[in-house]
Design a protein around this motif. Sequence first.
Motif, mmCIF file in Angstrom:
data_model
loop_
_atom_site.group_PDB
_atom_site.id
_atom_site.type_symbol
_atom_site.label_atom_id
_atom_site.label_comp_id
_atom_site.label_asym_id
_atom_site.label_seq_id
_atom_site.Cartn_x
_atom_site.Cartn_y
_atom_site.Cartn_z
ATOM 1 N N ILE A 1 0.833 -1.200 0.000
ATOM 2 C CA ILE A 1 0.000 0.000 0.000
ATOM 3 C C ILE A 1 0.870 1.253 0.000
ATOM 4 O O ILE A 1 1.838 1.353 0.745
ATOM 5 C CB ILE A 1 -0.971 -0.017 1.204
ATOM 6 N N ASP A 2 0.519 2.191 -0.881
ATOM 7 C CA ASP A 2 1.298 3.414 -1.054
ATOM 8 C C ASP A 2 0.625 4.532 -0.235
ATOM 9 O O ASP A 2 -0.295 5.199 -0.708
ATOM 10 C CB ASP A 2 1.337 3.759 -2.550
ATOM 11 N N TYR A 3 1.100 4.714 1.000
ATOM 12 C CA TYR A 3 0.473 5.703 1.885
ATOM 13 C C TYR A 3 0.671 7.131 1.382
ATOM 14 O O TYR A 3 -0.167 8.001 1.635
ATOM 15 C CB TYR A 3 0.983 5.568 3.324
ATOM 16 N N ALA A 4 1.785 7.360 0.665
ATOM 17 C CA ALA A 4 2.014 8.712 0.137
ATOM 18 C C ALA A 4 0.944 9.045 -0.905
ATOM 19 O O ALA A 4 0.391 10.148 -0.913
ATOM 20 C CB ALA A 4 3.414 8.810 -0.462
ATOM 21 N N ALA A 5 0.616 8.073 -1.772
ATOM 22 C CA ALA A 5 -0.423 8.294 -2.786
ATOM 23 C C ALA A 5 -1.782 8.508 -2.111
ATOM 24 O O ALA A 5 -2.564 9.378 -2.499
ATOM 25 C CB ALA A 5 -0.492 7.098 -3.746
ATOM 26 N N LEU A 6 -2.045 7.725 -1.085
ATOM 27 C CA LEU A 6 -3.298 7.892 -0.334
ATOM 28 C C LEU A 6 -3.391 9.308 0.237
ATOM 29 O O LEU A 6 -4.443 9.965 0.133
ATOM 30 C CB LEU A 6 -3.348 6.870 0.810
ATOM 31 N N CYS A 7 -2.284 9.767 0.815
ATOM 32 C CA CYS A 7 -2.301 11.087 1.456
ATOM 33 C C CYS A 7 -2.363 12.217 0.428
ATOM 34 O O CYS A 7 -2.951 13.269 0.700
ATOM 35 C CB CYS A 7 -1.110 11.228 2.399
ATOM 36 N N ASP A 8 -1.780 12.004 -0.761
ATOM 37 C CA ASP A 8 -1.957 12.973 -1.858
ATOM 38 C C ASP A 8 -3.453 13.142 -2.144
ATOM 39 O O ASP A 8 -3.957 14.248 -2.300
ATOM 40 C CB ASP A 8 -1.290 12.459 -3.150
ATOM 41 N N ASP A 9 -4.139 12.010 -2.213
ATOM 42 C CA ASP A 9 -5.566 12.011 -2.537
ATOM 43 C C ASP A 9 -6.384 12.667 -1.416
ATOM 44 O O ASP A 9 -7.269 13.500 -1.674
ATOM 45 C CB ASP A 9 -6.018 10.556 -2.748
ATOM 46 N N GLU B 1 2.337 12.547 9.533
ATOM 47 C CA GLU B 1 3.433 13.340 8.943
ATOM 48 C C GLU B 1 3.208 13.556 7.440
ATOM 49 O O GLU B 1 3.379 14.670 6.933
ATOM 50 C CB GLU B 1 4.765 12.633 9.191
ATOM 51 N N LEU B 2 2.815 12.485 6.722
ATOM 52 C CA LEU B 2 2.560 12.624 5.274
ATOM 53 C C LEU B 2 1.476 13.671 5.017
ATOM 54 O O LEU B 2 1.561 14.446 4.060
ATOM 55 C CB LEU B 2 2.131 11.274 4.682
ATOM 56 N N LEU B 3 0.453 13.707 5.877
ATOM 57 C CA LEU B 3 -0.621 14.698 5.708
ATOM 58 C C LEU B 3 -0.131 16.100 6.081
ATOM 59 O O LEU B 3 -0.420 17.072 5.368
ATOM 60 C CB LEU B 3 -1.848 14.291 6.531
ATOM 61 N N GLN B 4 0.621 16.210 7.181
ATOM 62 C CA GLN B 4 1.148 17.533 7.567
ATOM 63 C C GLN B 4 2.053 18.078 6.458
ATOM 64 O O GLN B 4 2.014 19.277 6.148
ATOM 65 C CB GLN B 4 1.947 17.436 8.885
ATOM 66 N N GLN B 5 2.838 17.206 5.834
ATOM 67 C CA GLN B 5 3.727 17.654 4.758
ATOM 68 C C GLN B 5 2.937 18.156 3.552
ATOM 69 O O GLN B 5 3.455 18.920 2.734
ATOM 70 C CB GLN B 5 4.651 16.499 4.325
ATOM 71 N N ARG B 6 1.688 17.705 3.434
ATOM 72 C CA ARG B 6 0.821 18.132 2.326
ATOM 73 C C ARG B 6 -0.110 19.282 2.741
ATOM 74 O O ARG B 6 -1.084 19.586 2.047
ATOM 75 C CB ARG B 6 0.013 16.930 1.824
ATOM 76 N N GLY B 7 0.180 19.872 3.897
ATOM 77 C CA GLY B 7 -0.605 21.035 4.329
ATOM 78 C C GLY B 7 -1.932 20.704 4.985
ATOM 79 O O GLY B 7 -2.760 21.584 5.202
ATOM 80 N N ILE B 8 -2.139 19.423 5.290
ATOM 81 C CA ILE B 8 -3.375 19.014 5.966
ATOM 82 C C ILE B 8 -3.069 18.817 7.448
ATOM 83 O O ILE B 8 -2.189 18.036 7.803
ATOM 84 C CB ILE B 8 -3.915 17.679 5.368
ATOM 85 N N ASN B 9 -3.792 19.522 8.304
ATOM 86 C CA ASN B 9 -3.563 19.367 9.730
ATOM 87 C C ASN B 9 -4.260 18.092 10.216
ATOM 88 O O ASN B 9 -5.477 18.057 10.378
ATOM 89 C CB ASN B 9 -4.066 20.593 10.499
ATOM 90 N N ALA B 10 -3.469 17.052 10.404
ATOM 91 C CA ALA B 10 -4.003 15.757 10.826
ATOM 92 C C ALA B 10 -3.743 15.541 12.308
ATOM 93 O O ALA B 10 -2.837 16.149 12.885
ATOM 94 C CB ALA B 10 -3.348 14.643 10.022
ATOM 95 N N PHE B 11 -4.546 14.711 12.921
ATOM 96 C CA PHE B 11 -4.398 14.403 14.346
ATOM 97 C C PHE B 11 -4.497 12.892 14.516
ATOM 98 O O PHE B 11 -5.549 12.304 14.276
ATOM 99 C CB PHE B 11 -5.495 15.101 15.158
ATOM 100 N N GLY B 12 -3.400 12.280 14.922
ATOM 101 C CA GLY B 12 -3.380 10.832 15.091
ATOM 102 C C GLY B 12 -3.666 10.419 16.513
ATOM 103 O O GLY B 12 -3.196 11.045 17.462
ATOM 104 N N CYS B 13 -4.443 9.379 16.662
ATOM 105 C CA CYS B 13 -4.727 8.830 17.991
ATOM 106 C C CYS B 13 -5.209 7.403 17.807
ATOM 107 O O CYS B 13 -5.284 6.896 16.688
ATOM 108 C CB CYS B 13 -5.777 9.668 18.714
ATOM 109 N N SER B 14 -5.540 6.754 18.908
ATOM 110 C CA SER B 14 -6.162 5.434 18.830
ATOM 111 C C SER B 14 -7.539 5.553 19.473
ATOM 112 O O SER B 14 -7.877 6.596 20.034
ATOM 113 C CB SER B 14 -5.307 4.409 19.583
ATOM 114 N N GLY B 15 -8.298 4.494 19.403
ATOM 115 C CA GLY B 15 -9.611 4.508 20.035
ATOM 116 C C GLY B 15 -9.550 4.392 21.545
ATOM 117 O O GLY B 15 -10.552 4.590 22.238
ATOM 118 N N LEU B 16 -8.348 4.087 22.081
ATOM 119 C CA LEU B 16 -8.140 4.067 23.535
ATOM 120 C C LEU B 16 -8.151 5.491 24.077
ATOM 121 O O LEU B 16 -8.557 5.737 25.216
ATOM 122 C CB LEU B 16 -6.783 3.399 23.823
ATOM 123 N N ASP B 17 -7.690 6.422 23.237
ATOM 124 C CA ASP B 17 -7.558 7.824 23.638
ATOM 125 C C ASP B 17 -8.930 8.487 23.733
ATOM 126 O O ASP B 17 -9.698 8.479 22.774
ATOM 127 C CB ASP B 17 -6.650 8.544 22.645
#
Lengths: 267, 267
Positions: B12-20, B88-104
């Motif tokens: 899976i190409d996460y960079a391509a996903l994040c471009d999209d 990080e891939l999303l932040q590099q593309r100017g998208i403010n992303a927030f990562g967490c898990s469902g435990l959080d």
Amino acid sequence: MIVVKVGGGADIDYAALCDDIAALVKQGQQIVLVHGGSSETNRVATALGTPPRFVTTASGHVSRYTDQAAMDVFMMVYAGKINKRIVELLQQRGINAFGCSGLDGRILQAERKATLRIVENGKQMMIRDDRTGTIVGVDTRMLAVMAANNICPVIAPIACSLQGDALNVDGDRAAAQIAIALKADSLLLLSSVPGLLSAFPDESSLIPHIARADIERYMEVAQGRMKKKVMGAGEALAGGVGRVIMADARIQNPISQALNGQGTIIA
Amino acid sequence: MIVVKVGGGADIDYAALCDDIAALVKQGQQIVLVHGGSSETNRVATALGTPPRFVTTASGHVSRYTDQAAMDVFMMVYAGKINKRIVELLQQRGINAFGCSGLDGRILQAERKATLRIVENGKQMMIRDDRTGTIVGVDTRMLAVMAANNICPVIAPIACSLQGDALNVDGDRAAAQIAIALKADSLLLLSSVPGLLSAFPDESSLIPHIARADIERYMEVAQGRMKKKVMGAGEALAGGVGRVIMADARIQNPISQALNGQGTIIA
């Protein structure tokens, strides 16, 4: 509000720390936790065949050399295992915690050190692929929402560069910047020593009080990792935090004991 | 709003996903991303000397056996490396992303499967130390705040038990429950296949459409991991999500292509 930084030594009892956080939060205290993870990061990095490397900068600080492979491990241990295990310990104690890193929501914005001047075998060298940074901004929006919802933030010291890259930032200085941005009353720097020692590692040489005006002088006393703590303490006080306490993370009730006067108080 | 689950296959190409994602978010689309991480988890677990174990339940599902050592690795890879590298891939593309898990923040509340009935060498056995669960609730508060602040949530499928324990939950079904709770228009299940195949692994046997009423029948067609996807699709539709698309995560613009009709559409 209290901002607590807990170190990452192998001798730190996170369950005891979380017992204390749970008791304090139930008494109405707001706590934001920033954590380390160096000991476990070293162990995992070594097990994965990419042992940790440390460099001594020209200014005399020892810091982790973080290339992309080291950042993978740093993310795994800090933002993964340590962060989520602390959140789990708090959830198990009835405290709704929320773990994230400073990369998330750009909570911690940092400037990458494009080059790092280090000293190796007495010679100065330049490193250009190190992913470390200095914090230049804190976005408190999500942290404020958590506080308003009685959710305890647990933060791994990874920041977001102006280009969106993940950067390893010093946990003590990250905690200081978060304390300033949240206008915290107190910043607690808990680690595997009872506070600042005048004759490290002799624990009976604990310095109980440091006057704010004397911080510069104590930069000379501080050894190794403690230099960053003294630097973070100075930044926090200059930024309006009421007091900084450097205290022991290895004991029962480490936060309550620090608030009761154990450790090195800088105010 | 679209909820996207992306698998954890090595191809899976996460960079391509994040471009999209970046292109769609800039067009005003709200996206919540749930991610996998199985391939990297297997690699890291093996490297650390605790190779992954999989069990086949009595009901015929293959699932990861998650004792505490496996949970450490699961947290490291899912909530650490994969989650933060996507952010990080999303932040590099100017998208403010927030990562967490469902435990959080107890975003995902689950009930632990106290015992797991498995089949090994044709015999039924009971497992009691497995840390897996079934989702029983979703707390959308923090996700709603993120959406209101143009922050893209990136969620690792770890849930919080009623006792506060971290549980491994199925990512596809977690995404389905999140889509229901957020009243999403569409749920996309992207993985290393072009959709549901009538003759797996023959990719030319793609089933382009499934009528909602026929889902039960397709549980028989689905092989291995795909069973959970069909189950998640059924749950999402029953919970009010408009349509579910199972599509390819290995291609350029995987989300846009799925929205344009590539893959298996269930509506």
